[in-house]
Design a protein around this motif. Structure first.
Motif, PDB file in Angstrom:
ATOM      1  N   ILE A  65      -2.478 -30.381  -2.045  1.00 22.17           N
ATOM      2  CA  ILE A  65      -3.668 -29.552  -1.820  1.00 22.17           C
ATOM      3  C   ILE A  65      -3.283 -28.079  -1.740  1.00 22.17           C
ATOM      4  O   ILE A  65      -3.973 -27.217  -2.290  1.00 22.17           O
ATOM      5  CB  ILE A  65      -4.411 -30.002  -0.536  1.00 22.17           C
ATOM      6  N   ARG A  66      -2.175 -27.783  -1.078  1.00 22.61           N
ATOM      7  CA  ARG A  66      -1.749 -26.381  -0.930  1.00 22.61           C
ATOM      8  C   ARG A  66      -1.364 -25.750  -2.261  1.00 22.61           C
ATOM      9  O   ARG A  66      -1.402 -24.541  -2.405  1.00 22.61           O
ATOM     10  CB  ARG A  66      -0.603 -26.284   0.067  1.00 22.61           C
ATOM     11  N   MET A 115      -3.045 -26.227  -4.964  1.00 22.93           N
ATOM     12  CA  MET A 115      -4.291 -25.943  -5.682  1.00 22.93           C
ATOM     13  C   MET A 115      -4.778 -24.530  -5.382  1.00 22.93           C
ATOM     14  O   MET A 115      -4.503 -23.984  -4.312  1.00 22.93           O
ATOM     15  CB  MET A 115      -5.390 -26.926  -5.258  1.00 22.93           C
ATOM     16  N   THR A 122      -7.943 -21.867  -4.617  1.00 24.81           N
ATOM     17  CA  THR A 122      -9.141 -22.006  -3.781  1.00 24.81           C
ATOM     18  C   THR A 122     -10.317 -22.515  -4.604  1.00 24.81           C
ATOM     19  O   THR A 122     -11.113 -23.328  -4.127  1.00 24.81           O
ATOM     20  CB  THR A 122      -9.476 -20.653  -3.120  1.00 24.81           C
ATOM     21  N   ILE A 128      -9.955 -26.181  -5.062  1.00 23.37           N
ATOM     22  CA  ILE A 128     -10.295 -26.859  -3.807  1.00 23.37           C
ATOM     23  C   ILE A 128     -11.813 -26.957  -3.680  1.00 23.37           C
ATOM     24  O   ILE A 128     -12.344 -28.018  -3.337  1.00 23.37           O
ATOM     25  CB  ILE A 128      -9.674 -26.134  -2.599  1.00 23.37           C
ATOM     26  N   GLU A 135     -13.104 -29.603  -6.024  1.00 28.96           N
ATOM     27  CA  GLU A 135     -12.723 -30.933  -5.552  1.00 28.96           C
ATOM     28  C   GLU A 135     -13.583 -31.352  -4.353  1.00 28.96           C
ATOM     29  O   GLU A 135     -13.985 -32.513  -4.248  1.00 28.96           O
ATOM     30  CB  GLU A 135     -11.239 -30.939  -5.178  1.00 28.96           C
ATOM     31  N   MET A 138      -8.854 -30.468   2.828  1.00 30.90           N
ATOM     32  CA  MET A 138      -9.062 -29.385   1.869  1.00 30.90           C
ATOM     33  C   MET A 138      -9.723 -28.182   2.529  1.00 30.90           C
ATOM     34  O   MET A 138      -9.325 -27.038   2.291  1.00 30.90           O
ATOM     35  CB  MET A 138      -9.900 -29.878   0.695  1.00 30.90           C
ATOM     36  N   LYS A 168      -8.270 -24.392   3.051  1.00 31.75           N
ATOM     37  CA  LYS A 168      -9.095 -23.240   2.655  1.00 31.75           C
ATOM     38  C   LYS A 168      -9.230 -22.249   3.813  1.00 31.75           C
ATOM     39  O   LYS A 168      -9.078 -21.032   3.644  1.00 31.75           O
ATOM     40  CB  LYS A 168     -10.468 -23.744   2.210  1.00 31.75           C
TER      41      LYS A 168
END
Length: 170
Positions: free
Chosen positions: A70-71, A73, A75, A78, A81, A117, A121
């Protein structure tokens, strides 16, 4: 009761033997299995890892792997998703209300993934110096800008039906 050395509570032999008979430990996955004698002659129980702690180690590794993913990705990815997962969550609720077959574990899995997620963020916003109030304002603005689209599972199902209809007509 057990003796106390330097403010540490030592379990008595009776409590150690009780823990051997109990299948579930109340010590967070640690089971008291054997006793060890200290140089002072005080008996102390040695903790051993139970099955639940091994399972939690595997789950933590998966969670760390997912957070790493996830990190990586952006923003924007995210956000997309999160929208897709919320759509999938909605489809699961529809399946449940229609009494269709579904995996109930998917609810928790999706909710936790969404939460992870959104946490990543928010961590990025904190790094940028965005305070809580502005973050909520930006979040409301983002939610208003979301264009409703079918979740990935429904899109896949529609594409399969479209392909099947084309094969019939051809």
């Amino acid at each position: 009761m057990g003796g106390s050395v330097l403010g540490l509570c030592m379990p008595s032999p009776a409590s150690v033997s009780l823990s051997k008979r109990l299948p579930i430990s109340s010590f967070g996955g640690l089971r008291l299995s054997t006793t060890h004698h200290l140089s002072s002659g005080v008996r102390m129980a040695a903790p051993s890892l139970g099955r639940s702690s091994r399972r939690s180690v595997v789950m933590m590794a998966k969670r760390e792997e997912e957070l790493k993913e996830i990190r990586e990705m952006s923003t924007e990815q995210i956000n997309n998703e999160v929208v897709d997962l919320k759509g999938e969550l909605f489809m699961l609720r529809l399946q449940r209300s229609a009494r269709n077959e579904f995996k109930s574990s998917e609810f928790g899995r999706m909710r936790k993934r969404i939460a992870r997620m959104l946490t990543v963020k928010r961590e990025r916003e904190i790094e940028e110096g965005i305070n809580k109030r502005l973050s909520r304002k930006l979040d409301r603005k983002w939610k208003r800008s979301i264009v409703v689209r079918p979740p990935p599972s429904l899109r896949k199902k529609l594409e399969e039906e479209k392909a099947a209809a084309e094969e019939k007509s051809a």
